[in-house]
Scaffold this active site. Structure first.
Site, PDB file in Angstrom:
ATOM      1  N   SER A  91       0.848  -1.191   0.000  1.00  0.00           N
ATOM      2  CA  SER A  91       0.000   0.000   0.000  1.00  0.00           C
ATOM      3  C   SER A  91       0.880   1.236   0.000  1.00  0.00           C
ATOM      4  O   SER A  91       2.103   1.153   0.133  1.00  0.00           O
ATOM      5  CB  SER A  91      -0.909   0.006   1.223  1.00  0.00           C
ATOM      6  OG  SER A  91      -0.168   0.459   2.339  1.00  0.00           O
ATOM      7  N   LYS A  92       0.245   2.367  -0.124  1.00  0.00           N
ATOM      8  CA  LYS A  92       0.917   3.673  -0.182  1.00  0.00           C
ATOM      9  C   LYS A  92       1.848   3.912   1.006  1.00  0.00           C
ATOM     10  O   LYS A  92       2.791   4.684   0.904  1.00  0.00           O
ATOM     11  CB  LYS A  92      -0.135   4.778  -0.190  1.00  0.00           C
ATOM     12  CG  LYS A  92      -0.989   4.788  -1.409  1.00  0.00           C
ATOM     13  CD  LYS A  92      -0.455   5.790  -2.403  1.00  0.00           C
ATOM     14  CE  LYS A  92      -1.175   5.695  -3.723  1.00  0.00           C
ATOM     15  NZ  LYS A  92      -0.287   5.647  -4.850  1.00  0.00           N
ATOM     16  N   ARG A  93       1.539   3.259   2.127  1.00  0.00           N
ATOM     17  CA  ARG A  93       2.343   3.486   3.336  1.00  0.00           C
ATOM     18  C   ARG A  93       3.819   3.286   3.080  1.00  0.00           C
ATOM     19  O   ARG A  93       4.655   3.961   3.636  1.00  0.00           O
ATOM     20  CB  ARG A  93       1.932   2.494   4.429  1.00  0.00           C
ATOM     21  CG  ARG A  93       0.769   2.888   5.273  1.00  0.00           C
ATOM     22  CD  ARG A  93       0.413   1.774   6.242  1.00  0.00           C
ATOM     23  NE  ARG A  93      -0.040   0.574   5.533  1.00  0.00           N
ATOM     24  CZ  ARG A  93       0.636  -0.540   5.412  1.00  0.00           C
ATOM     25  NH1 ARG A  93       1.814  -0.670   5.984  1.00  0.00           N
ATOM     26  NH2 ARG A  93       0.154  -1.567   4.735  1.00  0.00           N
ATOM     27  N   THR A  94       4.108   2.285   2.228  1.00  0.00           N
ATOM     28  CA  THR A  94       5.520   1.944   2.058  1.00  0.00           C
ATOM     29  C   THR A  94       6.072   2.398   0.711  1.00  0.00           C
ATOM     30  O   THR A  94       7.117   1.946   0.290  1.00  0.00           O
ATOM     31  CB  THR A  94       5.713   0.424   2.236  1.00  0.00           C
ATOM     32  OG1 THR A  94       4.773  -0.232   1.377  1.00  0.00           O
ATOM     33  CG2 THR A  94       5.489  -0.012   3.665  1.00  0.00           C
ATOM     34  N   GLU A 149       3.242   5.870 -11.104  1.00  0.00           N
ATOM     35  CA  GLU A 149       4.253   6.474 -10.230  1.00  0.00           C
ATOM     36  C   GLU A 149       5.658   6.015 -10.612  1.00  0.00           C
ATOM     37  O   GLU A 149       6.596   6.815 -10.639  1.00  0.00           O
ATOM     38  CB  GLU A 149       3.981   6.068  -8.769  1.00  0.00           C
ATOM     39  CG  GLU A 149       2.827   6.805  -8.135  1.00  0.00           C
ATOM     40  CD  GLU A 149       2.401   6.138  -6.829  1.00  0.00           C
ATOM     41  OE1 GLU A 149       2.578   6.758  -5.774  1.00  0.00           O
ATOM     42  OE2 GLU A 149       1.894   4.985  -6.880  1.00  0.00           O
TER      43      GLU A 149
END
Ligand code: GLU
Length: 324
Positions: free
Chosen positions: A241-244, A251
């Site tokens: 996910s975006k967290r990492t 992107e």
């Protein structure tokens, strides 16, 4: 051989989706036949036309081409409704008038007593003329599939033989009270119409597959071969996910990752070519590809490794191509 890639256009193409597309593409290149692109946009509130274009652009950039489509699922709802009608006529589906509040309270009661909850088939017991009268009065209803109360067995190409007991399989909904088809009905109906022979999709759909198999059978269609691809996890071993960090093809593209490098890295996340080599172009991979050589274990997305691949590709590119 006919395979499909069926993204929902609710966001940018995620690397997990891209890898599913890549494996479908490799399978198609290896076996012949056709890869169909189907945009699953029936959830109109969450779907976005710009994303539909964006996903196609990301696939083309990556080098994933398709033979048919894009077919928009939202344009096929009449076919889905016809399938639901066919199932009701053949006694494999039925109208259900129970309100969701009523069912929620029964579900809560069962939960409190420590039981699972399956729809108790209240409306299956209604006499035909009563059903017809209530339908003629325009009474709100949904359409449920009559799920066989027996084990569903199938062989997944990656996970082997699976045997799902009936207590996990409810009479699931085919058509909502607003008349819209559910994901299960749309996907099976389209897979039949598009002659899909192999369904290669993410592991998150594994629990849907017994339902889909029963739908194929009830509609008198051959059941495709299934291969469920393992999840891609982040370095924290949780779902990527975006967290990492970055998660979409877009992107990585913006960060200067070359399409060849991203293709190579994603393809090798769960698949190993027989010779074990690491740097291969997509055309070198295709003749070596076999779904059976994909590992069922989740793989970890390692950005440093991707950048290593990227460095290798950059160093072999002629300077004018790199500047382009
Ligand atoms: N549209 C579904 C998704 O994006 C895929 C459905 C399928 O492959 O059967 O998760």
């Amino acid at each position: 051989m006919r395979v499909r890639f069926a993204p929902s256009p609710t966001g940018f193409l995620h690397v997990g989706g891209a890898r599913t597309a890549i494996y479908n593409w490799l399978f198609r290149q290896r076996m012949g036949g056709a890869l169909i692109l189907r945009i699953e946009d029936t959830d109109r509130a969450r779907s976005d036309d710009a994303m539909t274009r964006q996903i196609q652009d990301a696939l083309r950039w990556l080098g994933v081409t398709w033979d048919e489509g894009p077919h928009l699922q939202s344009e096929r709802v009449e076919r889905h409704a016809a399938r639901a009608h066919e199932l009701v006529e053949s006694g494999r589906a039925y109208a259900c008038f129970c309100s969701s509040q009523e069912l929620d309270s029964k579900r809560a009661e069962a939960g409190a007593a420590g039981h699972g909850f399956l729809y108790p088939r209240t409306c299956l017991a209604l006499a035909r003329d009563e059903v017809e009268r209530r339908l003629a009065h325009g009474e709100p209803h949904i359409v449920r599939f009559l799920m066989p109360r027996e084990n569903t067995r199938f062989t997944d190409l990656l996970r082997g033989d699976l045997d799902i007991p009936p207590d996990a399989l409810d009479d699931f909904i085919l058509v909502r009270s607003d008349g819209s088809p559910t994901y299960h009905l749309s996907v099976v109906s389209d897979d039949i119409d598009m002659g899909i022979t192999h369904v290669v999709r993410g592991d998150d759909h594994l629990s849907n597959t017994p339902k889909h198999i029963r739908l194929f059978e009830a509609l008198g269609a051959p059941v495709p071969v299934f291969a469920h691809l393992p999840l891609i996890l982040g370095p924290d071993r949780k779902r990527l996910s975006k967290r990492t960090g970055a998660t979409s093809v877009e992107e990585f593209r913006a960060q200067g990752v070359l399409p060849q490098a991203l293709f190579n890295y994603l393809a090798l996340l769960s698949w190993t070519p027989p010779g074990g080599q690491e740097l291969l172009s997509k055309d070198e991979m295709a003749p070596l590809f076999a779904l059976e050589r994909i590992s069922a274990a989740p793989s970890i997305f390692d950005t440093a490794k991707l950048l290593w691949f990227n460095g290798r590709y950059i160093s072999t590119l002629p300077i004018d191509e790199l500047m382009h």
